[in-house]
Design a protein around this motif. Sequence first.
Motif, mmCIF file in Angstrom:
data_model
loop_
_atom_site.group_PDB
_atom_site.id
_atom_site.type_symbol
_atom_site.label_atom_id
_atom_site.label_comp_id
_atom_site.label_asym_id
_atom_site.label_seq_id
_atom_site.Cartn_x
_atom_site.Cartn_y
_atom_site.Cartn_z
ATOM 1 N N GLU A 143 4.691 10.889 -0.316
ATOM 2 C CA GLU A 143 3.271 10.854 0.068
ATOM 3 C C GLU A 143 2.882 12.168 0.748
ATOM 4 O O GLU A 143 2.210 12.179 1.789
ATOM 5 C CB GLU A 143 2.989 9.647 0.968
ATOM 6 C CG GLU A 143 1.561 9.145 0.844
ATOM 7 C CD GLU A 143 1.388 7.691 1.280
ATOM 8 O OE1 GLU A 143 0.247 7.328 1.608
ATOM 9 O OE2 GLU A 143 2.370 6.928 1.275
ATOM 10 N N THR A 183 3.747 7.010 -3.020
ATOM 11 C CA THR A 183 3.447 6.544 -1.676
ATOM 12 C C THR A 183 4.760 6.126 -1.015
ATOM 13 O O THR A 183 5.805 6.050 -1.667
ATOM 14 C CB THR A 183 2.511 5.335 -1.722
ATOM 15 O OG1 THR A 183 3.195 4.253 -2.389
ATOM 16 C CG2 THR A 183 1.223 5.666 -2.466
ATOM 17 N N LEU A 198 1.459 6.339 7.826
ATOM 18 C CA LEU A 198 1.661 6.073 6.409
ATOM 19 C C LEU A 198 2.952 5.297 6.172
ATOM 20 O O LEU A 198 2.993 4.336 5.397
ATOM 21 C CB LEU A 198 1.698 7.387 5.630
ATOM 22 C CG LEU A 198 0.395 8.181 5.515
ATOM 23 C CD1 LEU A 198 0.661 9.547 4.881
ATOM 24 C CD2 LEU A 198 -0.639 7.411 4.699
ATOM 25 N N GLY A 226 3.744 1.439 4.597
ATOM 26 C CA GLY A 226 4.327 1.246 3.271
ATOM 27 C C GLY A 226 5.831 1.245 3.162
ATOM 28 O O GLY A 226 6.374 0.691 2.203
#
Length: 476
Positions: free
Chosen positions: A62, A74, A112, A116
């Motif tokens: 990412e 991601t 982030l 995830g």
Amino acid sequence: MHDVVIRGGRVATGGGSVDADLAIRDGKVAALGAGLGPARREIDAAGKLVLPGGVDSHCHIEQLSGAGLMNADTFETATRSALMGGTTTTVSFAAQHPGMRLSTVVADYEALAARGAMTDHAFHIIVSDVSGENLTADLPALMAAGHRSIKLFTVYDKVRVGDAEILDVLWTARAHGGIVCVHAENDGLIRWMVRRLVESGRIAPHHHPISHPRAAEIEALSRMCRFAEFTGQPVMLFHVSCAEGVGVVREARGRGAPIVAETCPHYLFMTAADFASAAVEPAGLMCSPPQRGTADQEALWAGLARGDLDLVSSDHAPYRLDETGKYAHGRDAPFTRMANGMPGLETRLPLLFDAMVTKGRLGLDGFVALTATAPADIFGLAGKGRLLPGCDADVAIWDPTATRTFGTDDLHDGTGYNPFAGRTVTGWPVTVLRRGEVVVEDGALAAAPGSGRRVPMAVSPAMRPQADPPAGRLDP
């Protein structure tokens, strides 16, 4: 009552191998031995190998590249791919670009990953702007918070730092406890080669390896070793690709330089000749430094066997073979306008297992050391890389007889192609546990996005600076 007992396998602990059961309680290895139990769940590992989950200490996830292109993964897709390949801990990059505050950059990447990531994880901080309070305030505070690995580039316009800035970063890291990782290639040599190739019309992807001559790597590796000696600050040399690079590391260590170094599967299992293969589009094989020759492969294996090279990481750098990735400037764009990098999180361990365990090159304990124990130790990832009581129960159960041929698009990342398509490997991680929780079983993922945890880096022995380096003579 244990939570899980894995019975009947051969356990590689990170300090040797033994036929034993492995018990897990509260996310940790509770015991090794015979007849352990009872347990809420039992896993039959007869005929299988019970290994520490892989630790991949070089992944781009990412991340916005220096050329302004977002890579294909991601944290969810990249770490999904990692788990499916037996890797339970990843170290990716918090990438600063000029004008950004380091504190803000790291906070953004932490958010982030928290949303995830399915692997446990840590970060290298890419430093490209040392102005303002980045070195005086932000970096020391981040290192104190457990972000103890710093990444520098000697190439690429938007992230490249000069020699004096590199020395400033080394001296800051020395004062606060950490390690400095370097992508080391000589920028001027590459620019000179690129200009001559473009002027002569040699702009196809298969010309990319020529544009990064081995001399560029040799010179920059040598310079970083001298800087490490001068400051006494430990340096990790990323992605050593050539025979002479191994020699540079060996010579520097012989002088007492505080150097550790890695290589990657695409240097061990590919050469520049693979650009002529029809299995994968040439743009999909572009990486920097580029693949070299068969003699370099043998030198890299010899360097791993001798301990000149400390670990093997994927350098996972995913870009799709379409207009969102490699062909952002068109399919006919020159190689100078195509993104460098390829996926590797999922293929790293199976490729190395096949070579090292199945085919006997360096053996089971060598495989575990290079892919799990050494990266965990070097980067201060406490509890990772070993299966001993008190360690995190990150486990990959391998079927050493399972054979798989890689397909053109069979990975679980966001890239859409497999650079090792057509290659057959024997040995596969059939069950994966992260902190005692089964996250992969029978080819299916059972982890939730965001269930991974950040692992703060402790000051490891590899990070400890040398006393009284030449640069210290300027201290009061």
